[in-house]
Design a protein around this motif. Structure first.
Motif, PDB file in Angstrom:
ATOM      1  N   ARG A  98       0.825  -1.205   0.000  1.00 20.52           N
ATOM      2  CA  ARG A  98       0.000   0.000   0.000  1.00 20.52           C
ATOM      3  C   ARG A  98       0.857   1.253   0.000  1.00 20.52           C
ATOM      4  O   ARG A  98       1.969   1.245   0.488  1.00 20.52           O
ATOM      5  CB  ARG A  98      -0.867   0.025   1.266  1.00 20.52           C
ATOM      6  CG  ARG A  98      -1.912  -1.058   1.316  1.00 20.52           C
ATOM      7  CD  ARG A  98      -2.906  -0.652   2.401  1.00 20.52           C
ATOM      8  NE  ARG A  98      -3.190  -1.740   3.313  1.00 20.52           N
ATOM      9  CZ  ARG A  98      -3.560  -1.574   4.573  1.00 20.52           C
ATOM     10  NH1 ARG A  98      -3.663  -0.369   5.096  1.00 20.52           N
ATOM     11  NH2 ARG A  98      -3.832  -2.627   5.320  1.00 20.52           N
ATOM     12  N   GLY A  99       0.277   2.339  -0.458  1.00 21.21           N
ATOM     13  CA  GLY A  99       0.940   3.640  -0.379  1.00 21.21           C
ATOM     14  C   GLY A  99       1.653   3.981  -1.680  1.00 21.21           C
ATOM     15  O   GLY A  99       1.977   3.117  -2.471  1.00 21.21           O
ATOM     16  N   ARG A 100       1.932   5.271  -1.849  1.00 23.30           N
ATOM     17  CA  ARG A 100       2.461   5.717  -3.148  1.00 23.30           C
ATOM     18  C   ARG A 100       3.889   5.285  -3.381  1.00 23.30           C
ATOM     19  O   ARG A 100       4.385   5.320  -4.503  1.00 23.30           O
ATOM     20  CB  ARG A 100       2.303   7.231  -3.295  1.00 23.30           C
ATOM     21  CG  ARG A 100       3.090   8.067  -2.291  1.00 23.30           C
ATOM     22  CD  ARG A 100       2.730   9.544  -2.478  1.00 23.30           C
ATOM     23  NE  ARG A 100       3.115  10.338  -1.349  1.00 23.30           N
ATOM     24  CZ  ARG A 100       4.063  11.279  -1.393  1.00 23.30           C
ATOM     25  NH1 ARG A 100       4.709  11.543  -2.496  1.00 23.30           N
ATOM     26  NH2 ARG A 100       4.340  11.973  -0.301  1.00 23.30           N
ATOM     27  N   PHE A 101       4.593   4.884  -2.307  1.00 21.45           N
ATOM     28  CA  PHE A 101       5.974   4.438  -2.495  1.00 21.45           C
ATOM     29  C   PHE A 101       6.085   2.910  -2.552  1.00 21.45           C
ATOM     30  O   PHE A 101       7.194   2.368  -2.511  1.00 21.45           O
ATOM     31  CB  PHE A 101       6.869   4.962  -1.365  1.00 21.45           C
ATOM     32  CG  PHE A 101       7.063   6.442  -1.392  1.00 21.45           C
ATOM     33  CD1 PHE A 101       7.773   7.045  -2.432  1.00 21.45           C
ATOM     34  CD2 PHE A 101       6.543   7.251  -0.382  1.00 21.45           C
ATOM     35  CE1 PHE A 101       7.963   8.419  -2.453  1.00 21.45           C
ATOM     36  CE2 PHE A 101       6.725   8.621  -0.399  1.00 21.45           C
ATOM     37  CZ  PHE A 101       7.437   9.216  -1.443  1.00 21.45           C
ATOM     38  N   ALA A 102       4.953   2.205  -2.579  1.00 24.83           N
ATOM     39  CA  ALA A 102       5.014   0.739  -2.593  1.00 24.83           C
ATOM     40  C   ALA A 102       5.823   0.276  -3.805  1.00 24.83           C
ATOM     41  O   ALA A 102       5.675   0.815  -4.903  1.00 24.83           O
ATOM     42  CB  ALA A 102       3.606   0.153  -2.650  1.00 24.83           C
ATOM     43  N   ARG A 105       4.827  -4.724  -8.038  1.00 22.36           N
ATOM     44  CA  ARG A 105       4.342  -6.056  -7.646  1.00 22.36           C
ATOM     45  C   ARG A 105       5.423  -7.122  -7.772  1.00 22.36           C
ATOM     46  O   ARG A 105       5.531  -8.003  -6.939  1.00 22.36           O
ATOM     47  CB  ARG A 105       3.128  -6.457  -8.500  1.00 22.36           C
ATOM     48  CG  ARG A 105       1.890  -5.606  -8.237  1.00 22.36           C
ATOM     49  CD  ARG A 105       0.655  -6.232  -8.880  1.00 22.36           C
ATOM     50  NE  ARG A 105       0.225  -7.424  -8.158  1.00 22.36           N
ATOM     51  CZ  ARG A 105      -0.512  -7.393  -7.051  1.00 22.36           C
ATOM     52  NH1 ARG A 105      -0.923  -6.259  -6.551  1.00 22.36           N
ATOM     53  NH2 ARG A 105      -0.861  -8.515  -6.460  1.00 22.36           N
ATOM     54  N   GLN A 106       6.225  -7.040  -8.838  1.00 23.50           N
ATOM     55  CA  GLN A 106       7.214  -8.109  -9.041  1.00 23.50           C
ATOM     56  C   GLN A 106       8.297  -8.094  -7.948  1.00 23.50           C
ATOM     57  O   GLN A 106       8.818  -9.127  -7.556  1.00 23.50           O
ATOM     58  CB  GLN A 106       7.829  -8.079 -10.450  1.00 23.50           C
ATOM     59  CG  GLN A 106       8.587  -6.810 -10.823  1.00 23.50           C
ATOM     60  CD  GLN A 106       7.670  -5.765 -11.468  1.00 23.50           C
ATOM     61  OE1 GLN A 106       6.460  -5.719 -11.196  1.00 23.50           O
ATOM     62  NE2 GLN A 106       8.233  -4.918 -12.318  1.00 23.50           N
ATOM     63  N   VAL A 107       8.583  -6.900  -7.403  1.00 26.49           N
ATOM     64  CA  VAL A 107       9.563  -6.811  -6.312  1.00 26.49           C
ATOM     65  C   VAL A 107       9.000  -7.438  -5.037  1.00 26.49           C
ATOM     66  O   VAL A 107       9.717  -8.036  -4.238  1.00 26.49           O
ATOM     67  CB  VAL A 107       9.944  -5.330  -6.061  1.00 26.49           C
ATOM     68  CG1 VAL A 107      10.836  -5.195  -4.832  1.00 26.49           C
ATOM     69  CG2 VAL A 107      10.618  -4.742  -7.288  1.00 26.49           C
ATOM     70  N   LEU A 108       7.686  -7.304  -4.867  1.00 27.41           N
ATOM     71  CA  LEU A 108       7.033  -7.802  -3.647  1.00 27.41           C
ATOM     72  C   LEU A 108       6.405  -9.181  -3.851  1.00 27.41           C
ATOM     73  O   LEU A 108       5.534  -9.590  -3.095  1.00 27.41           O
ATOM     74  CB  LEU A 108       5.947  -6.810  -3.203  1.00 27.41           C
ATOM     75  CG  LEU A 108       6.417  -5.382  -2.898  1.00 27.41           C
ATOM     76  CD1 LEU A 108       5.237  -4.494  -2.572  1.00 27.41           C
ATOM     77  CD2 LEU A 108       7.415  -5.381  -1.751  1.00 27.41           C
ATOM     78  N   ALA A 109       6.868  -9.896  -4.871  1.00 29.00           N
ATOM     79  CA  ALA A 109       6.201 -11.153  -5.230  1.00 29.00           C
ATOM     80  C   ALA A 109       6.278 -12.201  -4.112  1.00 29.00           C
ATOM     81  O   ALA A 109       5.323 -12.911  -3.853  1.00 29.00           O
ATOM     82  CB  ALA A 109       6.794 -11.705  -6.518  1.00 29.00           C
ATOM     83  N   GLY A 110       7.428 -12.309  -3.438  1.00 26.62           N
ATOM     84  CA  GLY A 110       7.591 -13.346  -2.412  1.00 26.62           C
ATOM     85  C   GLY A 110       6.812 -13.012  -1.152  1.00 26.62           C
ATOM     86  O   GLY A 110       6.244 -11.931  -1.020  1.00 26.62           O
ATOM     87  N   ARG A 111       6.790 -13.956  -0.232  1.00 28.53           N
ATOM     88  CA  ARG A 111       6.168 -13.731   1.064  1.00 28.53           C
ATOM     89  C   ARG A 111       6.975 -12.667   1.799  1.00 28.53           C
ATOM     90  O   ARG A 111       8.205 -12.710   1.811  1.00 28.53           O
ATOM     91  CB  ARG A 111       6.173 -15.053   1.847  1.00 28.53           C
ATOM     92  CG  ARG A 111       5.461 -14.995   3.200  1.00 28.53           C
ATOM     93  CD  ARG A 111       4.082 -15.562   3.112  1.00 28.53           C
ATOM     94  NE  ARG A 111       3.459 -15.824   4.406  1.00 28.53           N
ATOM     95  CZ  ARG A 111       2.333 -15.225   4.790  1.00 28.53           C
ATOM     96  NH1 ARG A 111       1.717 -14.357   4.014  1.00 28.53           N
ATOM     97  NH2 ARG A 111       1.792 -15.534   5.960  1.00 28.53           N
TER      98      ARG A 111
ATOM     99  N   THR B 139      13.642  -5.749   2.746  1.00 27.33           N
ATOM    100  CA  THR B 139      12.652  -4.700   2.480  1.00 27.33           C
ATOM    101  C   THR B 139      13.113  -3.892   1.272  1.00 27.33           C
ATOM    102  O   THR B 139      14.295  -3.533   1.173  1.00 27.33           O
ATOM    103  CB  THR B 139      12.455  -3.750   3.687  1.00 27.33           C
ATOM    104  OG1 THR B 139      11.728  -2.602   3.234  1.00 27.33           O
ATOM    105  CG2 THR B 139      13.762  -3.307   4.307  1.00 27.33           C
ATOM    106  N   PRO B 140      12.199  -3.591   0.352  1.00 29.94           N
ATOM    107  CA  PRO B 140      12.555  -2.771  -0.813  1.00 29.94           C
ATOM    108  C   PRO B 140      13.033  -1.378  -0.398  1.00 29.94           C
ATOM    109  O   PRO B 140      13.680  -0.693  -1.176  1.00 29.94           O
ATOM    110  CB  PRO B 140      11.247  -2.679  -1.614  1.00 29.94           C
ATOM    111  CG  PRO B 140      10.324  -3.675  -1.029  1.00 29.94           C
ATOM    112  CD  PRO B 140      10.786  -3.978   0.353  1.00 29.94           C
ATOM    113  N   LEU B 141      12.725  -0.971   0.861  1.00 30.95           N
ATOM    114  CA  LEU B 141      13.117   0.377   1.290  1.00 30.95           C
ATOM    115  C   LEU B 141      14.630   0.553   1.335  1.00 30.95           C
ATOM    116  O   LEU B 141      15.125   1.677   1.344  1.00 30.95           O
ATOM    117  CB  LEU B 141      12.523   0.693   2.667  1.00 30.95           C
ATOM    118  CG  LEU B 141      11.033   1.026   2.668  1.00 30.95           C
ATOM    119  CD1 LEU B 141      10.499   1.057   4.085  1.00 30.95           C
ATOM    120  CD2 LEU B 141      10.788   2.374   1.981  1.00 30.95           C
ATOM    121  N   ARG B 142      15.364  -0.563   1.383  1.00 32.14           N
ATOM    122  CA  ARG B 142      16.832  -0.441   1.393  1.00 32.14           C
ATOM    123  C   ARG B 142      17.416  -0.405  -0.018  1.00 32.14           C
ATOM    124  O   ARG B 142      18.610  -0.196  -0.175  1.00 32.14           O
ATOM    125  CB  ARG B 142      17.438  -1.590   2.207  1.00 32.14           C
ATOM    126  CG  ARG B 142      17.407  -1.330   3.718  1.00 32.14           C
ATOM    127  CD  ARG B 142      18.435  -2.177   4.475  1.00 32.14           C
ATOM    128  NE  ARG B 142      18.109  -3.593   4.411  1.00 32.14           N
ATOM    129  CZ  ARG B 142      17.435  -4.259   5.348  1.00 32.14           C
ATOM    130  NH1 ARG B 142      17.005  -3.629   6.410  1.00 32.14           N
ATOM    131  NH2 ARG B 142      17.195  -5.531   5.207  1.00 32.14           N
TER     132      ARG B 142
END
Lengths: 158, 158
Positions: A98-102, A105-111, B139-142
């Motif tokens: 969530r959020g504008r800096f999320a 999707r492909q970066v967050l694909a894993g658990r 975390t993608p934040l890094r």
């Protein structure tokens, strides 16, 4: 994070039923009175245990509850799940998406690493409870000195 | 048994603070907005994290929060305890000692088997969470692609 008192009450009631002679059953009121617990709560927990398939029987003048299967086939985890439900301890709602800096999707694909760690922790917790069966738990109710208590529970004595 | 949503929120806020440049701090409002969370709840959880010694800082016009120590020295268990408290998951109230059929004190001298099993299970659960530090969580934040997000969090950009 805390389990409700019903888990302790139900677990001890299950141990008491495990000490009953074959074919005997114990009424909710005596399972409550055995450890001075509120009768209405015990009746409610016994119904939850019945819905989970751990006990059979019911209320009524000649009613009573007994284990639905051998004490060696009922674990402490079964009792927890019957009373508290089977949801996860940690409910991941994927707020990282969530959020504008999320991240895309492909970066967050894993658990998510946080959720994965809680998954591991819960697996360890459940594992301990799942390897402990009712017959593996010591209780004075199985000792010969408790014969009177068990006969009273089963209404063989008043 | 379920952890409240504050654990997820606080854990992600801790990860965000772990991505801040040295000496930078992030206001509660931005830590909330980052993942579209309620600001008042985030402010409350940050105060709990501060009381637990995990973050320093506070509110105010130039205020903000940052980690109180290295991300390698803060575990997921620290965050859970800060938000949920440190009480045991299973609260044994020794009901086996109650009632007219309770065994004599010397028979019941040891830890109840039910409570001992929950102790083991909780130790396993805590162990998993205690060996996971903030810097061990991806975390993608890094990532360099999150530079804008981190600068915004630290109020280096509006």
């Amino acid at each position: 994070m805390r389990l409700g008192p019903g888990v302790e009450w139900a677990a001890h009631a299950m141990l008491a039923m495990a000490a009953l002679p074959n074919d005997a059953s114990a009424p909710a009121a005596r399972l409550a009175e055995l450890h001075e617990l509120p009768k209405a709560s015990m009746a409610k927990h016994l119904q939850a245990l019945r819905r989970a398939g751990l006990v059979t029987g019911g209320e009524g003048r000649r009613g009573g509850y007994r284990l639905a299967r051998s004490a060696s086939e009922i674990t402490l985890l079964d009792v927890v799940v019957a009373i508290e439900g089977d949801g996860p301890v940690f409910a991941c709602t994927e707020i990282r998406r969530r959020g504008r800096f999320a991240a895309p999707r492909q970066v967050l694909a894993g658990r998510c690493g946080i959720a994965a760690t809680f998954d591991d922790a819960e697996r360890a917790w459940r594992g301990c409870l799942a390897k402990t069966t009712l017959d593996g738990l010591a209780t004075p109710l199985r000792a010969p000195t408790s014969r009177a208590a068990v006969r009273w529970l089963a209404r063989l004595e008043s």
